[in-house]
Enzyme design. Structure first.
Site, PDB file in Angstrom:
ATOM      1  N   CYS A  22       0.842  -1.197   0.000  1.00 35.47           N
ATOM      2  CA  CYS A  22       0.000   0.000   0.000  1.00 35.47           C
ATOM      3  C   CYS A  22       0.876   1.245   0.000  1.00 35.47           C
ATOM      4  CB  CYS A  22      -0.925   0.020   1.216  1.00 35.47           C
ATOM      5  SG  CYS A  22      -0.036   0.080   2.795  1.00 35.47           S
ATOM      6  N   CYS A  25       3.289   1.692   2.851  1.00 36.29           N
ATOM      7  CA  CYS A  25       4.559   0.975   2.722  1.00 36.29           C
ATOM      8  C   CYS A  25       5.582   1.845   1.996  1.00 36.29           C
ATOM      9  CB  CYS A  25       4.356  -0.329   1.947  1.00 36.29           C
ATOM     10  SG  CYS A  25       3.281  -1.532   2.770  1.00 36.29           S
ATOM     11  N   ASP A 437       3.166  17.131 -28.624  1.00 40.36           N
ATOM     12  CA  ASP A 437       4.067  16.816 -29.726  1.00 40.36           C
ATOM     13  C   ASP A 437       3.426  17.359 -31.003  1.00 40.36           C
ATOM     14  OD1 ASP A 437       6.098  15.416 -31.300  1.00 40.36           O
ATOM     15  OD2 ASP A 437       4.461  14.055 -31.822  1.00 40.36           O
ATOM     16  N   ASP A 635       2.542  10.711 -29.540  1.00 36.73           N
ATOM     17  CA  ASP A 635       2.133   9.497 -30.245  1.00 36.73           C
ATOM     18  C   ASP A 635       3.293   8.598 -30.655  1.00 36.73           C
ATOM     19  OD1 ASP A 635       3.197  11.152 -32.278  1.00 36.73           O
ATOM     20  OD2 ASP A 635       2.026  10.074 -33.789  1.00 36.73           O
ATOM     21  N   ASP A 639       8.340  10.459 -27.963  1.00 30.55           N
ATOM     22  CA  ASP A 639       7.574  11.110 -26.895  1.00 30.55           C
ATOM     23  C   ASP A 639       7.543  10.285 -25.613  1.00 30.55           C
ATOM     24  OD1 ASP A 639       6.770  13.111 -28.774  1.00 30.55           O
ATOM     25  OD2 ASP A 639       5.227  11.749 -29.509  1.00 30.55           O
TER      26      ASP A 639
END
Length: 739
Positions: A22, A25, A437, A635, A639
Site C-alpha cells: 500500500c 509501505c 508533440d 504518439d 515522446d
C-alpha cells in the site's frame, strides 16, 4: 531540518523493493532510506516497486538494502544496464508480473465464491439450524484468514514499526467480527436462535472481498507500467543479416551483434542497431525518434538509428553501438527512470488512517473498559466494542475508489478515452500546462501537397499531372506525396522516358517528347532557361511558412509544389477547449523552428519548443513542471520519455505501442478534442472518489458514537455499514451521466 552532510560526489542507486502492499509501505521505505547517513533523497515508486536513491559516495548498495530490510521489506540492486530485448531478465520480469496478477485474480475469485453463500445464509436464512452456522464459520474463516492473510501480515508489520494503515483497520474489523462470532458460536451452542442473532461472519467476509476487489484493479494498473520498456526494446528486429568479409550474407540474432559488424538492410526492414552507412542508399523513416514526418535520405557516411524503418532501397551499414548502448536502449532507460521518479497517487484513505485507525481502536477499547467498569456484563461490553469496530470497518472505503474508477473508466471508454493509471486522476486536478508533440499529434504525420503555384500556361491540374509523371519512377518520399495527390484528384499520368535521378538535386525525364525537370529550383535554373521573376519570392513565402518546396519545369512552363505535414482536423478546437479550462498549451517538436511556428500559429499555440531531441523533451517537461503540474500529449517513441516524465501522459490512439504503454490516458479515437474531455472526466472521477471517502468517514463519525452508546448492535452496525456502501456506489454511478 538541516540537509545531510555530503562527503563526496553524488551517486544514484536503484533498488527493487519487495513486499510493499500500500501507499503507507512506500512512505515507510522512503523514511527508512532517508534516515540512512549519506542519503540525500529517496523516491519510491509503488507502481513498479522501484526505489531511486540519491546519495554520496560513502553509501553502498548494501547499506541501502540493509535499511530497507530493517523496515521490514526486501530489496535488491537494479543493475544500470537496461533489460535487452529477448533476454532472460526481461522474460522473468514479464512472467513475475503475470504470476502476481494471476495470484490476485485467483485470490479474489476464491474470496467471492466463499463469501457469497456466507452472505446469503446470514442475511436471508434467519431460522437456520445450528449446523449451517458451523459451515458459515468454516467458509468465513477461509475468506478472512486465507484470502485476507495479507491484511493481517501488513497490520502486524505496521504495529511492529509503530504505525497503522487501512490494512490495520481491515484486519482488526474483520478479525474482531470473526472473533466475536466464534465466541458466540461456542457460547450459544445448542441455542440456534441465540447463535443466529450474535453471528457476524458475513461482515468480515464481505469486508475482505470488497477490499480485494480494489487491490485487483490496482494490480491491473500496475502490471502494465513496465510493459513500455519491453515494447521499446521490441521495436528493434530480433535478427539481422550480417555481411561477411567474402561478401556472403547470413542471419544471426541481434544479441550476437558486435561493434564493427557489417549489416545488410533490405526495403521495408527495421534497422537492427545504431551504425554508419558504408554502401548503398535509401530513405529511412525516423519519425518515431526525431518527429520529422518526411523520411530521411541515407547515403555512405550517414548515421542510422536502430529500430527506425527502412523505406526503400537497400544498404549496408557498420554497427557502431550495440545492446544497451543504442539510442533505443537509452530511450528505454530514460523512460524507466522517468517512471521511477514519478510519485504514485497517495491513497487518501491511508493518509487519514494514520489518525483514524488508532482512534477507532482506542475508542473500541475504551468502550469495552467503560462498559465493564459501569457494571455491564462481559457479553454486552464485548458486543458494544465489536459494534464500534464493525461500524468503522472500511467497506465503503474499500468501494470508494474501485467503484468510481469502474464507472468513470467505463464512461471514458464510451467517449473514446482509456484511463490506464490511477495516478492520472490525481494529476489532472493540478495540471497547469499541457505539452503537445507536433508530428502525428497536432498534425496528421504524413506529408501532403498543400500548395501548387503555376507560371506560364499551366493550371494547377496540368502542373500536378506533369510533376506526377516526372516523379512516377522515383522512390523519394516527396515524389510519393505528389503521386498520391495526383491520384486523389483522378489525374492520369503520362509515361516518362529517359528517366534520370540526380542525388540531392532532383529528377529529369522526357514526357511526350519534351524534357522536364523537378527538384531544387537552383538546379533547375542551371538547365538553360531562366526562372520566372516571381518564382523566387513565391518560393521564399512558402518556405517561411515551414513547407518543403520544389520546382517543376516542362518546356517553358514552371510550377512550385509545396509539401507539408497537415494540421489535424480538430487540433485548433482542442487547443481552444484547453484554454477554456485555464490550461496553457505548449508545442514541442524535433522539427525545425520555422515549420513548428507555422503549425503553432494555425492551432492557436504561442509557446513553441523546436529542434528538441527525444531525451531533451523530458528536460523541457521538467522545466515547465517548475511552474506547476504538466500533461504531455504524444504518439511516438520520441515522446515516450516525456510522457513518462509528465505528471499526466496522454497518448493518441493511432500512435506507437510505446507511447500508449507509457501514458496514463489514451485517446482511442485520435481526436485531440478528447484531451479536454479526458481532463474534465478525470477531474470528475477524482472528485467522486474524494466525495466517496468524505461520506464514508462522515458515516463513521456519526455511527461510532451511536455504537459506543449501545444504540447500535453489531447487526445494526453491519446494516448501517451496508447502507454506506450503497450510498458510495450510487454516488459513483452519477459519473455515467458525464458530461
Amino acid at each position: 531540518m538541516s540537509s545531510p552532510a555530503i562527503h563526496g560526489p553524488l551517486e544514484e542507486t536503484q533498488l527493487l523493493v519487495g513486499n510493499m502492499t500500500c501507499a503507507s509501505c512506500v512512505r515507510r521505505v522512503e523514511r527508512a532510506l532517508a534516515k540512512t547517513p549519506g542519503v540525500i533523497q529517496a523516491n519510491v515508486n509503488y507502481a513498479n516497486n522501484q526505489a531511486t536513491i540519491e546519495h554520496d559516495d560513502s553509501v553502498s548498495a548494501v547499506d541501502l538494502i540493509h535499511s530497507v530490510e530493517k523496515a521490514g521489506y526486501t530489496a535488491e540492486k537494479i543493475e544500470e544496464e537496461p533489460v535487452e530485448q529477448g533476454s532472460d531478465a526481461a522474460t522473468l520480469a514479464a512472467k513475475s508480473q503475470a504470476d502476481h496478477l494471476k495470484s490476485v485474480q485467483t485470490n479474489l475469485a476464491l474470496a467471492g465464491a466463499l463469501s457469497l453463500p456466507v452472505f446469503v445464509v446470514s442475511m436471508f436464512w434467519h431460522g437456520r439450524p445450528e449446523w449451517t452456522n458451523w459451515v458459515v464459520f468454516v467458509l468465513s474463516t477461509l475468506v478472512i484468514f486465507r484470502c485476507g492473510r495479507q491484511f493481517f501480515s501488513v497490520a502486524a508489520k505496521s504495529i511492529l514499526h509503530g504505525s497503522t494503515t487501512m490494512d490495520t483497520l481491515i484486519a482488526v474489523g474483520s478479525g474482531s467480527a470473526w472473533a466475536y462470532s466464534t465466541y458466540a458460536l461456542v457460547t450459544y451452542h445448542g441455542m440456534a436462535h441465540m447463535q443466529n442473532e450474535h453471528l457476524y461472519y458475513e461482515t468480515g467476509a464481505v469486508i475482505v472481498t470488497l477490499v480485494l476487489l480494489g487491490r485487483l484493479l490496482e494490480a491491473r494498473a500496475r502490471s502494465g507500467m513496465s510493459e513500455s520498456i519491453r515494447k521499446l526494446m521490441n521495436l528493434a528486429p530480433k535478427t539481422a543479416w550480417v555481411v561477411t568479409p567474402n561478401g556472403t550474407e547470413h542471419e544471426i540474432p541481434v544479441g550476437r551483434l558486435r561493434k564493427g559488424t557489417l549489416i545488410r538492410v533490405r526495403p521495408g526492414e527495421a534497422i537492427a542497431t545504431d551504425g554508419l552507412v558504408t554502401d548503398g542508399q535509401s530513405f529511412v523513416d525516423e519519425s518515431m525518434v526525431t518527429g520529422e514526418p518526411i523520411p530521411v535520405s541515407k547515403q555512405v557516411g550517414d548515421q542510422v538509428i536502430g529500430g527506425t524503418l527502412n523505406d526503400s532501397g537497400s544498404f549496408v551499414f557498420r554497427a557502431e553501438r550495440v545492446g544497451s548502448e543504442t539510442a533505443l536502449a537509452q530511450i528505454a532507460k530514460l523512460v524507466e527512470r522517468a517512471q521511477g521518479s514519478k510519485a504514485p497517487m497517495q491513497g487518501l484513505a491511508d493518509k487519514v488512517s494514520a489518525v483514524f485507525v488508532p482512534c477507532v481502536i482506542s475508542i473500541a477499547l475504551l468502550t469495552l473498559v467503560g462498559y465493564l467498569i459501569s457494571g455491564h456484563s462481559l457479553d454486552n461490553s464485548i458486543l458494544s466494542a465489536v459494534a464500534v469496530l464493525v461500524v468503522a470497518c472500511p467497506c465503503a472505503l474499500g468501494l470508494a475508489t474501485p467503484t468510481a474508477l469502474m464507472v468513470g473508466t467505463g464512461r471514458a471508454s464510451e467517449l473514446g478515452i482509456l484511463v490506464k493509471d490511477g495516478s492520472a486522476l490525481e494529476s489532472t486536478c493540478r495540471i497547469k500546462t499541457i505539452v503537445f508533440d507536433k508530428t502525428g499529434t497536432l498534425t496528421e504525420g504524413k506529408p501532403r501537397v498543400t500548395d501548387i503555384v503555376t507560371f506560364g500556361n499551366w493550371n494547377e491540374e496540368a502542373a500536378l499531372k506533369s510533376a506526377g509523371s516526372l516523379e512516377s519512377q522515383s522512390q523519394h518520399p516527396l515524389a510519393q506525396a505528389v503521386g498520391k495527390e495526383a491520384k486523389r484528384r483522378g489525374l492520369a499520368l503520362d509515361s516518362a522516358q529517359k528517366f534520370e535521378s540526380v542525388s540531392g538535386k532532383g529528377v529529369c525525364a522526357e514526357i511526350g517528347g519534351t524534357m522536364g525537370w523537378i527538384g531544387k529550383s537552383s538546379w533547375i535554373a542551371e538547365q538553360g532557361a531562366p526562372l520566372p521573376e516571381p518564382l523566387k519570392s513565391a518560393e521564399c513565402r512558402l518556405e517561411e511558412s515551414g513547407k518543403t518546396v520544389f520546382c517543376c519545369r516542362l518546356g517553358e512552363d514552371f510550377a512550385l509544389l509545396a509539401v507539408s505535414d497537415v494540421v489535424g482536423e480538430h487540433s485548433a478546437e482542442a487547443i481552444a477547449n484547453l484554454k477554456s479550462l485555464q490550461i496553457e498549451p505548449v508545442m514541442i517538436t524535433g522539427d525545425n523552428l520555422i515549420s513548428a511556428k507555422a503549425t503553432a500559429k494555425l492551432v492557436g499555440i504561442t509557446q513553441v519548443e523546436a529542434g528538441v531531441l527525444p531525451a531533451d523533451k523530458a528536460t523541457f517537461v521538467k522545466k515547465y513542471q517548475q511552474h506547476g503540474a504538466v500533461g504531455m500529449v504524444g504518439d511516438g517513441v520520441n515522446d515516450a520519455v516525456a510522457l513518462a516524465q509528465a505528471d499526466l501522459g496522454i497518448a493518441v490512439g493511432s500512435g506507437t505501442d510505446v507511447a500508449i504503454e507509457t501514458a496514463g490516458l489514451i485517446l482511442l479515437r485520435s481526436d485531440l478534442r478528447g484531451v479536454a474531455t479526458a481532463v474534465r472526466l478525470s477531474r470528475a472521477t477524482l472528485t467522486t472518489i474524494k466525495g466517496n471517502l468524505f461520506w464514508a468517514f462522515i458515516y463513521n463519525l456519526v455511527m461510532i458514537p451511536l455504537a459506543v452508546l449501545g444504540v447500535l448492535s453489531p447487526m445494526l452496525a453491519a446494516g448501517a455499514m451496508a447502507f454506506s456502501s450503497v450510498s458510495v456506489v450510487l454516488n459513483s454511478l452519477r459519473l455515467k451521466r458525464f458530461p
